[in-house]
Motif scaffolding. Structure first.
Motif, PDB file in Angstrom:
ATOM      1  N   GLY A  10       1.043  -1.539  -0.132  1.00 12.72           N
ATOM      2  CA  GLY A  10      -0.001  -0.270   0.223  1.00 12.72           C
ATOM      3  C   GLY A  10       0.743   1.434  -0.217  1.00 12.72           C
ATOM      4  O   GLY A  10       2.345   1.127  -0.260  1.00 12.72           O
ATOM      5  N   GLU A  11       0.308   2.501  -0.405  1.00 14.99           N
ATOM      6  CA  GLU A  11       0.681   3.486  -0.997  1.00 14.99           C
ATOM      7  C   GLU A  11      -0.115   5.084   0.109  1.00 14.99           C
ATOM      8  O   GLU A  11      -1.362   4.844   0.105  1.00 14.99           O
ATOM      9  CB  GLU A  11       1.347   3.726  -1.946  1.00 14.99           C
ATOM     10  CG  GLU A  11       0.519   4.076  -3.019  1.00 14.99           C
ATOM     11  CD  GLU A  11      -0.428   4.927  -3.045  1.00 14.99           C
ATOM     12  OE1 GLU A  11       0.607   6.489  -2.922  1.00 14.99           O
ATOM     13  OE2 GLU A  11      -0.925   5.001  -3.107  1.00 14.99           O
ATOM     14  N   ALA A  12       0.597   5.882   0.176  1.00 19.80           N
ATOM     15  CA  ALA A  12      -0.369   7.084   0.873  1.00 19.80           C
ATOM     16  C   ALA A  12       0.217   8.585  -0.335  1.00 19.80           C
ATOM     17  O   ALA A  12       1.546   8.613   0.347  1.00 19.80           O
ATOM     18  CB  ALA A  12      -0.863   6.737   1.824  1.00 19.80           C
ATOM     19  N   LEU A  13      -0.380   8.985   0.198  1.00 22.60           N
ATOM     20  CA  LEU A  13       0.199  10.547  -0.267  1.00 22.60           C
ATOM     21  C   LEU A  13      -0.900  11.589   0.828  1.00 22.60           C
ATOM     22  O   LEU A  13      -1.950  11.245   0.797  1.00 22.60           O
ATOM     23  CB  LEU A  13      -0.059  11.291  -1.665  1.00 22.60           C
ATOM     24  CG  LEU A  13       0.230  12.579  -2.223  1.00 22.60           C
ATOM     25  CD1 LEU A  13       1.988  12.743  -0.986  1.00 22.60           C
ATOM     26  CD2 LEU A  13       0.190  13.512  -2.852  1.00 22.60           C
ATOM     27  N   ILE A  14       0.212  12.316   1.737  1.00 23.79           N
ATOM     28  CA  ILE A  14      -0.949  13.041   2.680  1.00 23.79           C
ATOM     29  C   ILE A  14       0.251  13.941   2.421  1.00 23.79           C
ATOM     30  O   ILE A  14       0.594  14.541   2.884  1.00 23.79           O
ATOM     31  CB  ILE A  14      -0.012  12.413   4.345  1.00 23.79           C
ATOM     32  CG1 ILE A  14      -1.227  10.746   4.173  1.00 23.79           C
ATOM     33  CG2 ILE A  14      -1.162  13.554   4.798  1.00 23.79           C
ATOM     34  CD1 ILE A  14      -2.658  10.876   3.805  1.00 23.79           C
ATOM     35  N   ALA A  15      -0.406  15.014   1.985  1.00 27.12           N
ATOM     36  CA  ALA A  15      -0.355  16.451   2.254  1.00 27.12           C
ATOM     37  C   ALA A  15      -0.858  17.737   3.379  1.00 27.12           C
ATOM     38  O   ALA A  15      -1.650  17.869   3.380  1.00 27.12           O
ATOM     39  CB  ALA A  15       0.208  17.027   0.592  1.00 27.12           C
ATOM     40  N   GLY A  16      -0.760  19.163   2.974  1.00 31.82           N
ATOM     41  CA  GLY A  16      -1.301  20.046   2.715  1.00 31.82           C
ATOM     42  C   GLY A  16      -0.683  20.967   4.112  1.00 31.82           C
ATOM     43  O   GLY A  16      -1.369  21.482   4.917  1.00 31.82           O
ATOM     44  N   GLY A  17       0.896  20.786   4.640  1.00 31.49           N
ATOM     45  CA  GLY A  17       1.335  21.434   5.097  1.00 31.49           C
ATOM     46  C   GLY A  17       2.582  22.235   4.332  1.00 31.49           C
ATOM     47  O   GLY A  17       2.005  22.687   3.284  1.00 31.49           O
ATOM     48  N   PRO A  18       2.854  22.884   5.504  1.00 30.97           N
ATOM     49  CA  PRO A  18       3.825  23.379   4.585  1.00 30.97           C
ATOM     50  C   PRO A  18       4.755  23.072   3.368  1.00 30.97           C
ATOM     51  O   PRO A  18       4.570  21.799   3.787  1.00 30.97           O
ATOM     52  CB  PRO A  18       5.143  24.660   6.142  1.00 30.97           C
ATOM     53  CG  PRO A  18       4.218  24.246   7.168  1.00 30.97           C
ATOM     54  CD  PRO A  18       2.745  22.926   6.298  1.00 30.97           C
ATOM     55  N   PRO A  19       5.204  23.908   2.720  1.00 23.68           N
ATOM     56  CA  PRO A  19       6.543  22.597   1.847  1.00 23.68           C
ATOM     57  C   PRO A  19       7.257  21.181   2.214  1.00 23.68           C
ATOM     58  O   PRO A  19       8.346  22.321   3.371  1.00 23.68           O
ATOM     59  CB  PRO A  19       7.574  23.887   0.860  1.00 23.68           C
ATOM     60  CG  PRO A  19       6.499  25.246   1.045  1.00 23.68           C
ATOM     61  CD  PRO A  19       5.920  24.814   2.400  1.00 23.68           C
ATOM     62  N   GLY A  20       7.739  20.418   2.098  1.00 27.08           N
ATOM     63  CA  GLY A  20       8.594  19.179   2.351  1.00 27.08           C
ATOM     64  C   GLY A  20       8.275  18.776   3.857  1.00 27.08           C
ATOM     65  O   GLY A  20       9.207  17.819   3.954  1.00 27.08           O
ATOM     66  N   THR A  21       6.994  19.119   4.434  1.00 30.35           N
ATOM     67  CA  THR A  21       6.517  18.169   5.282  1.00 30.35           C
ATOM     68  C   THR A  21       5.475  16.518   4.630  1.00 30.35           C
ATOM     69  O   THR A  21       4.822  16.385   5.648  1.00 30.35           O
ATOM     70  CB  THR A  21       5.661  18.911   6.106  1.00 30.35           C
ATOM     71  OG1 THR A  21       3.997  19.753   5.339  1.00 30.35           O
ATOM     72  CG2 THR A  21       6.533  19.838   6.980  1.00 30.35           C
ATOM     73  N   ALA A  22       5.295  16.675   3.332  1.00 28.46           N
ATOM     74  CA  ALA A  22       4.503  16.011   2.558  1.00 28.46           C
ATOM     75  C   ALA A  22       4.999  14.774   2.818  1.00 28.46           C
ATOM     76  O   ALA A  22       6.066  14.092   2.970  1.00 28.46           O
ATOM     77  CB  ALA A  22       4.108  15.993   0.982  1.00 28.46           C
ATOM     78  N   ALA A  23       3.764  13.670   3.171  1.00 29.54           N
ATOM     79  CA  ALA A  23       4.301  12.290   4.117  1.00 29.54           C
ATOM     80  C   ALA A  23       3.657  11.236   2.209  1.00 29.54           C
ATOM     81  O   ALA A  23       3.000  11.849   1.932  1.00 29.54           O
ATOM     82  CB  ALA A  23       3.241  11.356   5.069  1.00 29.54           C
ATOM     83  N   GLU A  24       4.975  10.901   1.856  1.00 34.34           N
ATOM     84  CA  GLU A  24       3.954   9.515   0.965  1.00 34.34           C
ATOM     85  C   GLU A  24       5.096   8.106   0.810  1.00 34.34           C
ATOM     86  O   GLU A  24       5.702   7.758  -0.038  1.00 34.34           O
ATOM     87  CB  GLU A  24       5.132  10.089  -0.183  1.00 34.34           C
ATOM     88  CG  GLU A  24       4.569   9.156  -1.366  1.00 34.34           C
ATOM     89  CD  GLU A  24       4.853   9.809  -2.772  1.00 34.34           C
ATOM     90  OE1 GLU A  24       4.277   9.511  -4.380  1.00 34.34           O
ATOM     91  OE2 GLU A  24       5.396  10.829  -2.853  1.00 34.34           O
ATOM     92  N   PRO A  25       4.698   7.566   1.761  1.00 31.38           N
ATOM     93  CA  PRO A  25       5.007   6.402   2.546  1.00 31.38           C
ATOM     94  C   PRO A  25       4.703   4.698   1.468  1.00 31.38           C
ATOM     95  O   PRO A  25       3.063   5.075   1.060  1.00 31.38           O
ATOM     96  CB  PRO A  25       4.747   5.994   3.732  1.00 31.38           C
ATOM     97  CG  PRO A  25       3.072   6.804   4.400  1.00 31.38           C
ATOM     98  CD  PRO A  25       3.143   8.088   3.274  1.00 31.38           C
ATOM     99  N   GLU A  26       5.344   3.585   1.363  1.00 24.69           N
ATOM    100  CA  GLU A  26       4.797   2.955   0.890  1.00 24.69           C
ATOM    101  C   GLU A  26       5.092   1.461   1.452  1.00 24.69           C
ATOM    102  O   GLU A  26       6.579   2.015   2.100  1.00 24.69           O
ATOM    103  CB  GLU A  26       6.065   2.543  -0.249  1.00 24.69           C
ATOM    104  CG  GLU A  26       5.098   3.246  -1.549  1.00 24.69           C
ATOM    105  CD  GLU A  26       6.691   3.561  -2.720  1.00 24.69           C
ATOM    106  OE1 GLU A  26       7.623   3.545  -2.726  1.00 24.69           O
ATOM    107  OE2 GLU A  26       6.239   5.198  -4.325  1.00 24.69           O
ATOM    108  N   ILE A  27       4.561   0.812   1.518  1.00 26.70           N
ATOM    109  CA  ILE A  27       3.859  -0.092   2.547  1.00 26.70           C
ATOM    110  C   ILE A  27       4.064  -1.199   2.271  1.00 26.70           C
ATOM    111  O   ILE A  27       3.387  -1.727   1.280  1.00 26.70           O
ATOM    112  CB  ILE A  27       3.236  -0.433   3.476  1.00 26.70           C
ATOM    113  CG1 ILE A  27       2.661   1.306   3.820  1.00 26.70           C
ATOM    114  CG2 ILE A  27       2.861  -1.511   4.610  1.00 26.70           C
ATOM    115  CD1 ILE A  27       4.048   1.076   5.692  1.00 26.70           C
ATOM    116  N   VAL A  28       4.725  -2.252   2.384  1.00 31.43           N
ATOM    117  CA  VAL A  28       4.985  -4.086   2.311  1.00 31.43           C
ATOM    118  C   VAL A  28       4.695  -4.960   3.048  1.00 31.43           C
ATOM    119  O   VAL A  28       5.542  -4.182   4.594  1.00 31.43           O
ATOM    120  CB  VAL A  28       5.981  -3.963   1.652  1.00 31.43           C
ATOM    121  CG1 VAL A  28       6.758  -6.284   1.407  1.00 31.43           C
ATOM    122  CG2 VAL A  28       6.162  -3.749   0.768  1.00 31.43           C
ATOM    123  N   ILE A  29       4.038  -5.916   3.212  1.00 33.12           N
ATOM    124  CA  ILE A  29       3.436  -5.867   4.911  1.00 33.12           C
ATOM    125  C   ILE A  29       2.939  -7.389   5.114  1.00 33.12           C
ATOM    126  O   ILE A  29       2.566  -7.964   4.263  1.00 33.12           O
ATOM    127  CB  ILE A  29       2.818  -5.520   5.649  1.00 33.12           C
ATOM    128  CG1 ILE A  29       2.060  -5.958   7.287  1.00 33.12           C
ATOM    129  CG2 ILE A  29       1.055  -5.265   5.636  1.00 33.12           C
ATOM    130  CD1 ILE A  29       1.005  -4.714   7.916  1.00 33.12           C
TER     131      ILE A  29
END
Length: 182
Positions: A10-29
């Protein structure tokens, strides 16, 4: 006992904060006695300069369950970047994993039998941001981790959704390339 989980992604993109703070993890479980466990052990033992792999920790000696290995997508070259990645972001990932267990996305009864590999995106620009908001950075990476796990465990997006929406979606950076902005 819950159903055996061999491997989910799975993956997700969570943004909305100041530049450089976005999260884009890619997960293998998946199960530690399967391909995910082998990959986790191999990555842990095969450290690479600039891409050190570390367990997700709540603090220096408190590892979360399921065991989670953080792997940087960016080559780490500075102490400041290392401290942000292995401080705020590592802590956020650890909390995101526990949030996923608490929410029921990961079966609690399998917490000791599963492993997670989390590829971590942290913008290199954080090194130059003297006003970096660590609270926002933490919150976005925590939410990103939980969301990537949720999507992995729910097999989202489904193949039906992907086939239905394939021609409606434009990759942001491809569009920027088409527009001459890259």
């Amino acid at each position: 006992m819950s159903e055996r989980i061999v491997m989910r992604t799975g993956e997700a993109l969570i943004a909305g904060g100041p530049p450089g703070t976005a999260a884009e993890p890619e997960i293998v479980i998946g199960a530690l006695d399967g391909p995910v466990g082998i990959a986790l052990a191999t990555l842990t033992g095969d450290q690479v300069a600039g891409h050190t792999r570390v367990f997700a920790l709540l603090n220096t000696d408190i590892m979360v369950r399921p065991v989670t290995l953080c792997v940087s997508k960016v080559t780490v070259t500075s102490l400041r970047y290392t401290n942000i990645l292995m401080g705020t972001v590592q802590f956020a990932i650890a909390n995101g994993v526990l949030d996923a267990v608490r929410a029921g996305y990961i079966p609690k009864d399998q917490a000791n039998e599963l492993g997670i590999i989390c590829s971590v995106w942290l913008a290199p620009s954080v090194v130059d941001d003297d006003n970096l908001d660590h609270k926002i950075l933490f919150d976005l990476h925590r939410r990103g981790t939980t969301e990537a796990i949720r999507k992995a465990m729910a097999n989202e997006p489904s193949i039906d959704w992907l086939l239905e929406n394939q021609d409606k979606i434009m990759h942001r950076y491809h569009q920027m390339g088409l527009d001459g902005k890259i």
